[in-house]
Design an enzyme around this catalytic site. Structure first.
Site, short mmCIF file in Angstrom:
data_model
loop_
_atom_site.label_atom_id
_atom_site.label_comp_id
_atom_site.label_asym_id
_atom_site.label_seq_id
_atom_site.Cartn_x
_atom_site.Cartn_y
_atom_site.Cartn_z
N SER A 1 19.87 64.21 108.82
CA SER A 1 20.33 65.53 109.28
C SER A 1 19.41 66.09 110.36
CB SER A 1 20.46 66.50 108.10
OG SER A 1 19.22 66.86 107.57
N MET B 1 10.94 57.04 105.90
CA MET B 1 10.19 56.93 104.65
C MET B 1 9.31 55.68 104.62
SD MET B 1 11.05 59.69 103.31
CE MET B 1 10.48 59.58 101.62
N ARG B 2 8.46 55.60 105.59
CA ARG B 2 7.64 54.42 105.68
C ARG B 2 6.35 54.83 106.37
NH1 ARG B 2 6.83 50.23 109.07
NH2 ARG B 2 6.47 48.30 107.94
N ASN C 1 6.38 64.47 113.55
CA ASN C 1 7.11 64.38 112.29
C ASN C 1 7.48 65.79 111.82
OD1 ASN C 1 8.12 63.20 109.84
ND2 ASN C 1 6.22 63.78 108.80
N HIS D 1 7.93 67.96 108.32
CA HIS D 1 7.53 67.88 106.92
C HIS D 1 7.97 69.15 106.20
CE1 HIS D 1 5.17 66.45 103.54
NE2 HIS D 1 4.76 67.69 103.39
N SER E 1 7.03 72.23 108.62
CA SER E 1 6.05 72.08 109.70
C SER E 1 6.42 70.90 110.56
CB SER E 1 4.65 71.79 109.11
OG SER E 1 4.30 72.72 108.11
N GLU F 1 -3.89 59.55 108.99
CA GLU F 1 -3.92 60.21 107.67
C GLU F 1 -2.58 60.90 107.43
OE1 GLU F 1 -6.55 63.50 105.25
OE2 GLU F 1 -7.25 62.84 107.21
N ASP G 1 0.47 63.12 106.91
CA ASP G 1 0.81 64.55 107.06
C ASP G 1 -0.40 65.42 107.42
OD1 ASP G 1 3.43 63.86 106.32
OD2 ASP G 1 3.00 64.16 104.20
C1 GRF Z 1 13.50 66.28 105.44
O1 GRF Z 1 13.27 67.10 104.36
C2 GRF Z 1 12.24 66.14 106.26
O2 GRF Z 1 11.48 67.31 106.26
C3 GRF Z 1 11.51 65.04 105.53
O3 GRF Z 1 12.50 64.15 105.11
C4 GRF Z 1 13.75 64.83 105.00
C5 GRF Z 1 14.70 64.12 105.91
O4 GRF Z 1 16.01 64.59 105.80
N1 GRF Z 1 10.52 64.44 106.38
P1 GRF Z 1 17.10 64.15 106.84
O5 GRF Z 1 17.24 62.64 106.74
O6 GRF Z 1 16.64 64.58 108.21
O7 GRF Z 1 18.36 64.84 106.43
#
Ligand code: GRF
Length: 186
Positions: free
Chosen positions: A16, A88-89, A105, A107, A134, A141, A143
């Site tokens: 998203s 997610m890596r 990124n 977060h 953020s 390191e 986040d």
């Molecule tokens: C979001 O909450 C973002 O802050 C985190 O992972 C999630 C990703 O959601 N890093 P999407 O795939 O962008 O919907």
């Protein structure tokens, strides 16, 4: 160095934020969507929209080997800035150094609070009145790089991690394109 306004977005899931970055692109161009999960739902949207995509399953692939291949693809598209959006890596030190200062990124917390996962549950558990999101520069390191921008979101009485996530996510979709635009043009 490639033009910083040529952006590659990396995703692992629904995408998203990727979608917000592409739809609200202003002062930058989303050139490529990359994923370490070939089945990531966000890829479908990107393809339908005519965006270039690259996907390779990272499972079972040696970390730096995967990252070197990814880096080569980003170079081939002359990417100047990488925007992680639910990627997610954890990137290898080699990759982070290679793209030093050029990876950002989003977060879902007010960093430096709640690095890592389960940020909404942790904010509720702690009794925080305010949470948020953020955008930060990615360093080795997790986040922990320079925070480029944040949006606060009130935690409401009765909030669950899921209900808070929804409101924070809406804030992410506004914040990320705005900060990315400022970052690549600064
Ligand atoms: C979001 O909450 C973002 O802050 C985190 O992972 C999630 C990703 O959601 N890093 P999407 O795939 O962008 O919907």
């Amino acid at each position: 160095m490639h033009d910083p306004r040529r952006v590659g977005v990396l995703i692992s899931g629904r995408g998203s934020n990727m979608r917000a970055l592409a739809e609200k692109a202003n002062g930058y161009r989303v050139v490529l969507i990359g994923s370490n999960k070939p089945q990531a739902p966000g890829l479908e949207w990107a393809r339908e929209r005519g965006l270039q995509t690259w996907a390779k399953d990272s499972k079972g692939v040696e970390k730096e080997q995967f990252d070197r291949e990814l880096s080569r693809v980003l170079d081939e598209h002359a990417i100047g800035t990488i925007a992680l959006a639910g990627f997610m890596r954890i990137l290898s030190p080699w990759f982070v150094q290679r793209w030093s200062g050029r990876i950002v990124n989003i977060h879902p917390s007010l960093l430096p609070k709640y690095r890592g996962l389960d940020t909404h549950a942790r904010a509720i558990e702690a009794g925080d009145a305010v949470s948020g999101c953020s955008v930060h520069v990615v360093t080795e390191e997790l986040d922990a790089g320079e925070v480029l921008g944040q949006t606060e979101v009130a935690v409401e009485p009765g909030d669950t991690a899921a209900s808070l996530e929804l409101r924070v996510l809406a804030a992410e979709h506004e914040l990320y394109p705005k900060i990315l635009s400022e970052f690549v043009n600064r």
